[in-house]
Design a protein around this motif. Sequence first.
Motif, PDB file in Angstrom:
ATOM      1  N   GLN B 135      26.370  51.033  31.584  1.00  0.00           N
ATOM      2  CA  GLN B 135      27.206  52.236  31.525  1.00  0.00           C
ATOM      3  C   GLN B 135      28.696  51.884  31.605  1.00  0.00           C
ATOM      4  O   GLN B 135      29.535  52.583  31.038  1.00  0.00           O
ATOM      5  CB  GLN B 135      26.841  53.201  32.660  1.00  0.00           C
ATOM      6  CG  GLN B 135      25.465  53.814  32.484  1.00  0.00           C
ATOM      7  CD  GLN B 135      25.061  54.685  33.654  1.00  0.00           C
ATOM      8  OE1 GLN B 135      25.793  55.564  34.069  1.00  0.00           O
ATOM      9  NE2 GLN B 135      23.889  54.444  34.196  1.00  0.00           N
ATOM     10  N   ASP B 137      29.954  49.048  30.366  1.00  0.00           N
ATOM     11  CA  ASP B 137      30.250  48.580  29.007  1.00  0.00           C
ATOM     12  C   ASP B 137      30.438  49.776  28.077  1.00  0.00           C
ATOM     13  O   ASP B 137      31.290  49.755  27.185  1.00  0.00           O
ATOM     14  CB  ASP B 137      29.088  47.716  28.478  1.00  0.00           C
ATOM     15  CG  ASP B 137      29.212  46.267  28.944  1.00  0.00           C
ATOM     16  OD1 ASP B 137      30.268  45.911  29.507  1.00  0.00           O
ATOM     17  OD2 ASP B 137      28.248  45.507  28.752  1.00  0.00           O
ATOM     18  N   ALA B 138      29.608  50.821  28.294  1.00  0.00           N
ATOM     19  CA  ALA B 138      29.723  52.021  27.451  1.00  0.00           C
ATOM     20  C   ALA B 138      31.101  52.652  27.620  1.00  0.00           C
ATOM     21  O   ALA B 138      31.726  53.068  26.639  1.00  0.00           O
ATOM     22  CB  ALA B 138      28.625  53.018  27.810  1.00  0.00           C
ATOM     23  N   LEU B 139      31.601  52.700  28.864  1.00  0.00           N
ATOM     24  CA  LEU B 139      32.949  53.248  29.090  1.00  0.00           C
ATOM     25  C   LEU B 139      33.985  52.436  28.319  1.00  0.00           C
ATOM     26  O   LEU B 139      34.847  52.998  27.641  1.00  0.00           O
ATOM     27  CB  LEU B 139      33.285  53.205  30.584  1.00  0.00           C
ATOM     28  CG  LEU B 139      32.796  54.363  31.441  1.00  0.00           C
ATOM     29  CD1 LEU B 139      33.126  54.085  32.902  1.00  0.00           C
ATOM     30  CD2 LEU B 139      33.432  55.677  31.021  1.00  0.00           C
TER      31      LEU B 139
END
Lengths: 264, 265
Positions: B135, B137-139
């Motif tokens: 999550q 990395d997603a940000l």
Amino acid sequence: MIEYIDVHKAFDRPVLSGVSLTVETGETLSILGPSGTGKSVLLKTTNGLLVPDRGDVRIDGQSVSNSDGGALGGIRRKVGYVFQYAALFDSMNVFENVVTGLPDGEAKRARSPEVLGKVCDALEDVNLDPAVVLRKLPSELSGGMRKRVGLARAIVGRPEILLYDEPVTGLDPVNTATISRLILEIRDRTHVTSVVVTHDVEQALEISDRLALLTHGKLRFVGTPGEFRASADPVVRAFADRRAAAEAALQLVEEEDKEIEEES
Amino acid sequence: MKTLARRTVLALLCRLGRTAGTVARHAGEMTLLAFRVAAATLTGRVALRDVLIQLQSIGVGSIPLVAVTAILSGVVTSQQGGYQFTSSIPLYVLGSVVTSSIILELGPVMTSFVLIGRVGARITAELGTMKVSEQIDALHSLGRDPVCVLAAPRIIAGTISMPLLVGLADFIGVFAGLVAARFSIGLGADSFLFGARLYWHSWDLLYSITKGFVFGFIIPLISVHMGFGTRGGAEGVGRATTSAVVLMIITVLVLDATFPPLFLN
């Protein structure tokens, strides 16, 4: 256009050892290879989630590896990333998750009808009914639905490039077919450049303009699906026709592993 | 025998060197994180809404547990003090002992332990889970800076909440000590307050609040840093959370030990 130029990356051991590859604008390229061979690492260098130890990655001529701050933010806005397990934010509902895929200015106006429309469009693009899923938390969704919400979040900002990390891992054949069809529909509708990391050879052959096979951190094969099927390389054949050639490939890979161990 | 002794010394030195290296690395990374949080805050890149959510969670949510801890600290200090003051020492001195113990030491330290257990561990586990489930990395990939979205709101909220919680703990602890003194040794409120005023220094409260400010900054800083550094699945989250709690307790106690020579001499 994405250019990988002599990309090297090591953690405890070398993972990528000089990968050079170009993905043309509008092209869909799938990267295949055994587990732990650096496929996801290569994908993460594309939008700067990982920085190569040596070499460079360029998007439309702009270096990703040497960019930071605002420049890297600009590159990342061009690139949508679909994570292996969707990586949805647990504490946010589907609407809030998809809104984070919009640029900052729009995300701050989350309550405006325009933003709501964009989120609903993105959800409909991935065959999800906004009326049903909009207020649900990720924990209330099935694996396939979570992947589709992850895809909606990646496409809502209309990126020029889409990176898929194992988009069908853990899905049943029906959901696998659904995701494959969505990748094709999105490509045809938006002419987006796509890089797909996958273990699923059938999916890769179905959706790709070209395939690349990565073994031991190096590219072993790059070519069209036709060239992939016709290849005489036993490792490529193992992927193209698993049952027939797996034994031969296993033997070859073990021999190569031994050679690498001896060298190191 | 000599060789064995030399090997043992060398092994100890190696271990010491590795530990020193790890401490230096953590200290460096946390300093960098603190600078990045300061930069994000000063350039207005932290959403007020996120800070308010964390203030509610860290500050308001901790009030009941802080109150219970402060009551028990005040009662125990008062009773044990009363037990010791049965000879020639005037009983009203107990007011000063309880007030000073609570305000100078127990209020800030016990509140810190509450914050470490209730908030610090939760932050590390939450961010650690976000890290291992990609999550964070997603940000990054969505162009959001996790320092602005996740780290800064928690550290700002901790730094604001903690001095207020310490002030509350001080007040409740002293009041609980006053009540306990009446029931345990029959010391009246007037005598208790007379004793408290007799040895009262006005900067004692500032000293207590300053401790709260420092601990309120360091606890979320460590927990965020450990959360961001989590590696390797559920086991990794557990390991990071345990390490964070140990590091927070040691850091708070070490910082607590540096306060008297710095501010009370």
